[in-house]
Motif scaffolding. Structure first.
Motif: not given
Length: 129
Positions: A80-86, A90-95, A115-118, A122-129
């Motif tokens: 799925a293209r949308g999933r890989s883009a998300q 997410g990986r970019t945000l966490v990095s 505290l922005l790091i975790p 969490i936001v990046a994980r929510a984007l992946d779902e």
């Protein structure tokens, strides 16, 4: 039918095997040492035979290895293209989250900005779902 034990496996098959081994460990069929040994062998598995040998003495659940595709055919389902883009977002945000937190620290002079790091994770994980 030809033996397809020499067919290479992917991450999905390894993860399915690890999940099945965890179920057997939870059910008490594998002690801690045997479970860790089989987990390591499942993680290092390269071909189907490597995984099936881990389950010869165990009942269900077992990993379901799909029949080998005929040569010349593509994967069963295209990714799925949308999933890989998300996931990439997410990986970019966490990095970038440590750098964002350091910048916020210098702007606000408050350690709470770390505290922005975790929160970003969490936001990046929510984007992946």
């Amino acid at each position: 039918m030809e033996d397809d034990g020499d067919i290479r496996i992917g991450s999905a098959e390894r993860e399915e095997a690890l999940s099945a081994l965890a179920d057997h460990h939870a059910a008490g069929r594998l002690d801690a040492n045997d479970y860790e040994d089989r987990r390591g062998r499942a993680t290092d598995a390269v071909v189907r035979r490597d995984l099936t040998s881990l389950f010869t003495d165990l009942p269900e659940p077992r990993p379901t290895l799909r029949p080998a595709a005929l040569s010349g055919t593509g994967p069963a389902q295209p990714p799925a293209r949308g999933r890989s883009a998300q996931s990439k977002l997410g990986r970019t945000l966490v990095s970038l989250s440590p750098f964002i937190a350091v910048a916020a620290f210098f702007i606000t002079k408050s350690w709470l900005s770390f505290l922005l790091i975790p929160i970003i994770a969490i936001v990046a994980r929510a984007l992946d779902e």
